[in-house]
Design a protein around this motif. Structure first.
Motif, PDB file in Angstrom:
ATOM      1  N   SER A 252       0.849  -1.194   0.000  1.00  0.00           N
ATOM      2  CA  SER A 252       0.000   0.000   0.000  1.00  0.00           C
ATOM      3  C   SER A 252       0.883   1.242   0.000  1.00  0.00           C
ATOM      4  O   SER A 252       2.093   1.167   0.252  1.00  0.00           O
ATOM      5  CB  SER A 252      -0.889   0.002   1.248  1.00  0.00           C
TER       6      SER A 252
ATOM      7  N   GLU B 266      -8.173  -2.611  -2.807  1.00  0.00           N
ATOM      8  CA  GLU B 266      -8.376  -3.568  -1.720  1.00  0.00           C
ATOM      9  C   GLU B 266      -9.333  -2.950  -0.710  1.00  0.00           C
ATOM     10  O   GLU B 266      -9.429  -1.727  -0.594  1.00  0.00           O
ATOM     11  CB  GLU B 266      -7.046  -3.870  -1.019  1.00  0.00           C
ATOM     12  N   TYR B 267     -10.026  -3.793   0.034  1.00  0.00           N
ATOM     13  CA  TYR B 267     -10.959  -3.336   1.067  1.00  0.00           C
ATOM     14  C   TYR B 267     -10.597  -3.991   2.389  1.00  0.00           C
ATOM     15  O   TYR B 267     -10.292  -5.184   2.437  1.00  0.00           O
ATOM     16  CB  TYR B 267     -12.395  -3.693   0.683  1.00  0.00           C
ATOM     17  N   ASP B 268     -10.639  -3.207   3.488  1.00  0.00           N
ATOM     18  CA  ASP B 268     -10.395  -3.792   4.807  1.00  0.00           C
ATOM     19  C   ASP B 268     -11.721  -4.210   5.438  1.00  0.00           C
ATOM     20  O   ASP B 268     -12.787  -4.036   4.843  1.00  0.00           O
ATOM     21  CB  ASP B 268      -9.585  -2.837   5.711  1.00  0.00           C
ATOM     22  N   GLU B 269     -11.658  -4.766   6.643  1.00  0.00           N
ATOM     23  CA  GLU B 269     -12.868  -5.280   7.304  1.00  0.00           C
ATOM     24  C   GLU B 269     -13.904  -4.194   7.552  1.00  0.00           C
ATOM     25  O   GLU B 269     -15.104  -4.467   7.622  1.00  0.00           O
ATOM     26  CB  GLU B 269     -12.502  -5.939   8.644  1.00  0.00           C
TER      27      GLU B 269
ATOM     28  N   HIS C  36     -11.336   1.491   1.606  1.00  0.00           N
ATOM     29  CA  HIS C  36     -10.616   1.003   0.438  1.00  0.00           C
ATOM     30  C   HIS C  36      -9.273   1.718   0.302  1.00  0.00           C
ATOM     31  O   HIS C  36      -9.105   2.834   0.777  1.00  0.00           O
ATOM     32  CB  HIS C  36     -11.443   1.167  -0.832  1.00  0.00           C
TER      33      HIS C  36
END
Length: 115
Positions: A31, A64-67, A71
C-alpha cells in the motif's frame, strides 16, 4: 514511443524513490502507507510517484478493502527490463515485463482448458 514519453520515463526512473517503489513492489504488493515507511517519504510523494509509474504501465494498482469497508490501493510491479537504443537516426526505448510464474501458470491452464 514519442520523444516526450521517452523523456518522461527517463525522468521517472532517474528518481531514486521511484526505483525503490518498483523494487519493493516486485517483492510483494504494498500500500502507499507501507511504501511511505519503506521509502522514507511522505504518502503524498508516494502517490505522485505511483501515479507516474502507473501511467507508463510500470506499476499496477488494485483496489483492496479492509474489514471496515475502507478502500485503498495495493501496488505491484513485475520485474521489468528497460532497453534504450541510440543511433544516428533516432533514440528508442523498449520496456518488457517478465510475467510472474503464477500468472504464466494461470494462462497455461486457461489455454489447456480451451483446447
Amino acid at each position: 514511443m514519442t520523444d516526450e514519453d521517452l523523456s518522461n520515463i527517463l525522468e521517472i526512473l532517474s528518481d531514486e524513490h521511484s526505483r525503490k517503489i518498483l523494487q519493493e513492489t516486485m517483492k510483494r504488493p504494498m500500500s502507499a502507507e507501507e511504501l511511505s515507511d519503506v521509502c522514507d517519504i511522505s504518502p503524498q510523494s508516494v502517490y505522485r510517484r505511483t501515479d507516474k509509474l502507473s501511467s507508463y504501465d510500470l506499476l499496477d494498482a488494485e483496489m483492496e478493502y479492509d474489514e471496515d469497508g475502507h478502500h485503498f490501493q495495493m501496488y505491484t510491479a513485475d520485474p521489468t527490463q528497460v532497453v534504450i537504443g541510440i543511433s544516428e537516426e533516432n533514440t528508442d526505448m523498449t520496456i518488457s515485463k517478465r510475467e510472474r510464474m503464477a500468472d504464466r501458470f494461470s494462462e497455461f491452464i486457461s489455454q489447456v482448458r480451451d483446447k
